[in-house]
Enzyme design. Structure first.
Site, mmCIF file in Angstrom:
data_model
loop_
_atom_site.group_PDB
_atom_site.id
_atom_site.type_symbol
_atom_site.label_atom_id
_atom_site.label_comp_id
_atom_site.label_asym_id
_atom_site.label_seq_id
_atom_site.Cartn_x
_atom_site.Cartn_y
_atom_site.Cartn_z
ATOM 1 N N LYS A 1 0.886 -1.173 0.000
ATOM 2 C CA LYS A 1 0.000 0.000 0.000
ATOM 3 C C LYS A 1 0.919 1.217 0.000
ATOM 4 O O LYS A 1 1.417 1.632 1.032
ATOM 5 C CB LYS A 1 -0.874 -0.017 1.265
ATOM 6 C CG LYS A 1 -2.206 0.701 1.148
ATOM 7 C CD LYS A 1 -2.158 2.141 0.679
ATOM 8 C CE LYS A 1 -1.804 3.121 1.783
ATOM 9 N NZ LYS A 1 -1.713 4.525 1.272
ATOM 10 N N GLU B 1 9.629 1.434 10.703
ATOM 11 C CA GLU B 1 10.713 2.406 10.459
ATOM 12 C C GLU B 1 10.069 3.783 10.515
ATOM 13 O O GLU B 1 9.348 4.173 9.602
ATOM 14 C CB GLU B 1 11.342 2.167 9.082
ATOM 15 C CG GLU B 1 11.943 0.786 8.884
ATOM 16 C CD GLU B 1 13.251 0.588 9.639
ATOM 17 O OE1 GLU B 1 13.840 1.587 10.107
ATOM 18 O OE2 GLU B 1 13.665 -0.568 9.798
ATOM 19 N N CYS C 1 13.830 10.817 6.477
ATOM 20 C CA CYS C 1 13.759 10.458 7.891
ATOM 21 C C CYS C 1 15.102 10.633 8.563
ATOM 22 O O CYS C 1 15.178 10.896 9.755
ATOM 23 C CB CYS C 1 13.273 9.030 8.038
ATOM 24 S SG CYS C 1 14.245 7.892 7.044
ATOM 25 N N GLU D 1 10.595 16.737 14.245
ATOM 26 C CA GLU D 1 11.032 16.505 12.873
ATOM 27 C C GLU D 1 10.318 17.510 11.954
ATOM 28 O O GLU D 1 9.090 17.536 11.901
ATOM 29 C CB GLU D 1 10.637 15.076 12.493
ATOM 30 C CG GLU D 1 11.019 14.666 11.110
ATOM 31 C CD GLU D 1 10.494 13.261 10.781
ATOM 32 O OE1 GLU D 1 9.308 12.988 11.032
ATOM 33 O OE2 GLU D 1 11.289 12.445 10.288
HETATM 34 P P1 NAP Z 1 2.543 8.631 7.348
HETATM 35 O O1 NAP Z 1 1.542 9.711 7.308
HETATM 36 O O2 NAP Z 1 2.788 7.915 8.605
HETATM 37 O O3 NAP Z 1 2.121 7.602 6.199
HETATM 38 C C1 NAP Z 1 2.892 6.452 5.886
HETATM 39 C C2 NAP Z 1 2.006 5.420 5.230
HETATM 40 O O4 NAP Z 1 1.026 4.965 6.172
HETATM 41 C C3 NAP Z 1 1.210 5.935 4.044
HETATM 42 O O5 NAP Z 1 1.119 4.927 3.060
HETATM 43 C C4 NAP Z 1 -0.147 6.214 4.656
HETATM 44 O O6 NAP Z 1 -1.170 6.218 3.695
HETATM 45 C C5 NAP Z 1 -0.257 5.051 5.612
HETATM 46 N N1 NAP Z 1 -1.235 5.198 6.697
HETATM 47 C C6 NAP Z 1 -1.762 6.331 7.212
HETATM 48 N N2 NAP Z 1 -2.645 6.021 8.198
HETATM 49 C C7 NAP Z 1 -2.661 4.668 8.307
HETATM 50 C C8 NAP Z 1 -3.364 3.737 9.149
HETATM 51 N N3 NAP Z 1 -4.246 4.125 10.078
HETATM 52 N N4 NAP Z 1 -3.134 2.419 8.984
HETATM 53 C C9 NAP Z 1 -2.262 1.987 8.063
HETATM 54 N N5 NAP Z 1 -1.591 2.820 7.233
HETATM 55 C C10 NAP Z 1 -1.772 4.144 7.358
HETATM 56 O O7 NAP Z 1 3.970 9.160 6.873
HETATM 57 P P2 NAP Z 1 4.268 10.106 5.636
HETATM 58 O O8 NAP Z 1 3.715 11.448 5.943
HETATM 59 O O9 NAP Z 1 3.864 9.441 4.367
HETATM 60 O O10 NAP Z 1 5.872 10.082 5.645
HETATM 61 C C11 NAP Z 1 6.647 10.886 6.451
HETATM 62 C C12 NAP Z 1 7.114 10.174 7.704
HETATM 63 O O11 NAP Z 1 7.772 8.945 7.378
HETATM 64 C C13 NAP Z 1 8.146 10.962 8.470
HETATM 65 O O12 NAP Z 1 7.855 10.975 9.839
HETATM 66 C C14 NAP Z 1 9.442 10.210 8.221
HETATM 67 O O13 NAP Z 1 10.414 10.383 9.222
HETATM 68 C C15 NAP Z 1 8.982 8.821 8.127
HETATM 69 N N6 NAP Z 1 9.965 8.010 7.406
HETATM 70 C C16 NAP Z 1 10.718 7.108 8.116
HETATM 71 C C17 NAP Z 1 11.694 6.369 7.464
HETATM 72 C C18 NAP Z 1 12.548 5.373 8.201
HETATM 73 O O14 NAP Z 1 13.219 4.577 7.557
HETATM 74 N N7 NAP Z 1 12.573 5.357 9.508
HETATM 75 C C19 NAP Z 1 11.897 6.546 6.094
HETATM 76 C C20 NAP Z 1 11.121 7.477 5.417
HETATM 77 C C21 NAP Z 1 10.147 8.203 6.089
HETATM 78 P P3 NAP Z 1 -1.660 7.630 3.037
HETATM 79 O O15 NAP Z 1 -0.553 8.130 2.218
HETATM 80 O O16 NAP Z 1 -2.820 7.264 2.224
HETATM 81 O O17 NAP Z 1 -1.995 8.523 4.200
#
Ligand code: NAP
Ligand code: MG
Length: 495
Positions: free
Chosen positions: A185, A259, A293, A395
């Protein structure tokens, strides 16, 4: 470029409303959601919100495919991964343009990401043939204990929008190598890169059902994967808030790798090579508009180097180009992926300035008509920051970095560790005592010293504290896709 552009829009049109289920692209039956080009706000296409039946079709296909894929010879799985890597590398520019169109990063950077995904395919292909168990000594004669590794089952992969190819790819490659099947997804903002990868899986003759891609909202489709009893493991990359929600809402016991977010510090010690530190800070603060991240969010500089560092970093930031990443493939920064990280960047900047920070570079969107409808922002440096400011404690996920001075190394360590996150940290120092002190004391899953590339394919990559559980990359990352089975045999020889 025009022919090129036509081919690009044809590819996107072919993916309009598509889901990839059981080896086929099919038109989803659910609601259509627009996908925008963040550089100009234009709608480039639509995705289909997968319905509960479609989620079930994909998971069931993955569950069926697992029965045979998990029993294939490792060599067969390795060959499939090599084919996939070759196909992706051969089409890297086109796939990069698809990514730029939905995510905003400059094409050259997107192409680099696609090529790194191709490399990951080859790395995991090699690992696939080297998965072996252990024989454990027993304390009685006549027994032998074997630890056998068996793939977990159906993986539900949920990914963010900042690295649309790699963050899908690491989970995909580990699944293929281990013998798991996968339902992906991707983020709502960047679905087409994931669907383009699925097309490559079909071209690579990866058997139907082994790889599936479902589009739609995370809170609905992502959650449906978390909830599904046939999904044996969730491989999630995203924010800490959503990661925690997934952990808390999962209705069954299942394996999880999470992650999550970071708030990564750079410590520039008194013995640092100043120019190298500035170069590293520039790259890791502003690459991909800071939407990483492991981006450097906050910098602590020894007071003896402080003003010189700020002057040089500010000048270097002012020298970076911000442009439409499709039209200018070699730009330093493209558009940010959406209004959300841009608004957060503006809010963190306003908060810092209000609390007494000094603006050193950037601070606003670039000027000109070509920027008016996109999510652009100049790389921004603020100095004299404190931990009362959001830029130092949350962040930002944008092109903004805060800088503060320190006098003693112990103070730098305390400030660097003063966060609920623990993903990556960075150090510039030449003195061995400073290097050893910092690499030992920094409470992070990754510490990069005199470089800013914290992750490499064959070393484990993961966070501590609120930055997550589990690892990707390396042998440790691959082992996350296996059960360990202890087989204790009484053969009786030597009794
Ligand atoms: P996010 O809002 O947490 O979304 C990540 C994924 O989760 C998306 O596919 C999102 O779908 C989905 N999602 C949202 N709500 C969900 C739920 N209730 N159940 C299951 N899935 C759900 O993160 P983002 O805004 O896309 O990305 C930014 C964040 O990712 C930052 O905090 C960054 O630090 C972190 N990140 C971490 C790493 C690492 O390796 N540690 C790497 C890259 C990014 P939708 O898009 O449809 O909302
Ligand atoms: Mg989000």
């Amino acid at each position: 470029m025009n022919n090129n552009k036509n081919a690009l829009f044809e590819s996107i049109a072919a993916l309009e409303g598509a889901l990839f289920i059981d080896g086929q692209l099919r038109k989803g039956t659910g609601e259509r959601l627009p996908v925008e080009n963040p550089a100009n706000g234009q709608v480039i296409g639509h995705i289909a919100a997968a319905t509960p039946d479609e989620v079930n079709d994909a998971v069931s296909a993955a569950h069926r495919a697992f029965q045979t894929w998990s029993r294939e010879l490792p060599r067969t799985r390795a060959d499939a991964l090599h084919r996939l890597g070759d196909l992706i590398a051969a089409d890297a520019l086109h796939m990069a343009q698809i990514m730029t169109l939905e995510q905003g990063k400059p094409v050259n950077e997107a192409k680099g990401e696609v090529l790194k995904l191709a490399e990951a395919c080859h790395f995991y292909a090699e690992e696939a043939t080297r998965i072996h168990g252990e024989i454990i000594p027993n304390d009685q004669p006549g027994f032998q204990s074997m630890v056998v590794r068996e793939p977990i089952g159906v993986v539900g992969a949920i990914t963010p929008w900042n690295y649309p190819a790699e963050l899908v790819g690491w989970k995909l490659c580990a699944s293929l190598a281990s013998g798991c099947s996968i339902v992906i997804k991707p983020a709502e903002l960047t679905p087409y890169t994931a669907l383009a990868i699925a097309q490559k899986c079909a071209e690579a003759d990866i058997p139907a059902g082994v790889v599936n891609v479902l589009t739609g909202k995370g809170s609905v489709v992502g959650q449906a994967l978390v909830d599904h009893p046939y999904v044996a493991k969730i491989a999630f990359t995203g924010s800490s808030a959503v990661g925690l929600h997934i952990q808390q809402s999962c209705p069954q016991v299942k394996r999880m790798s999470l992650e999550l977010g970071g708030n990564c510090p750079l410590v520039v010690a008194a013995s640092a090579d100043l120019d190298a530190a500035v170069k590293g800070a520039l790259r890791r603060s502003f690459r991909n508009c800071g939407q990483i991240c492991i981006a450097i969010n906050r910098i602590y500089v020894h007071r003896s180097l402080y003003e010189a560092f700020i002057g040089k970093l500010g000048a270097a930031a002012d020298g970076l180009s911000v442009q439409n990443g499709l039209e200018f493939p070699a730009a330093d920064l493209g558009a940010m992926a959406s209004a959300e990280p841009l608004n957060k960047t503006r809010a963190h900047l306003a908060d810092a300035l209000e609390k007494g920070a000094r603006l050193v570079a950037g601070g606003k969107a670039p000027e000109g008509n070509e920027y008016a409808k996109g999510h652009f922002f100049r790389p921004t440096v603020v100095a004299d920051c404190t931990h009362r400011m959001l830029v130092m404690t949350e962040e930002t996920f944008g092109p903004l970095v805060g800088v503060a001075p320190f006098d003693h190394l112990a103070e730098a360590v305390e400030l660097a560790n003063d966060t609920p996150y623990g993903l990556a940290s960075y150090v510039y120092a030449r003195d061995l005592t400073e290097i050893h002190t910092l690499s030992t004391a920094l409470d992070y899953g990754n510490v990069a010293i005199n470089n800013v590339d914290a992750g490499i394919m064959n070393a484990p990559y993961g966070g501590r504290k609120q930055s997550g559980v589990g690892y990707e990359h390396g042998r440790e990352g691959l082992l996350e896709y296996f059960h360990f089975k202890h087989v204790r045999l009484h053969h009786g020889v030597g009794n």
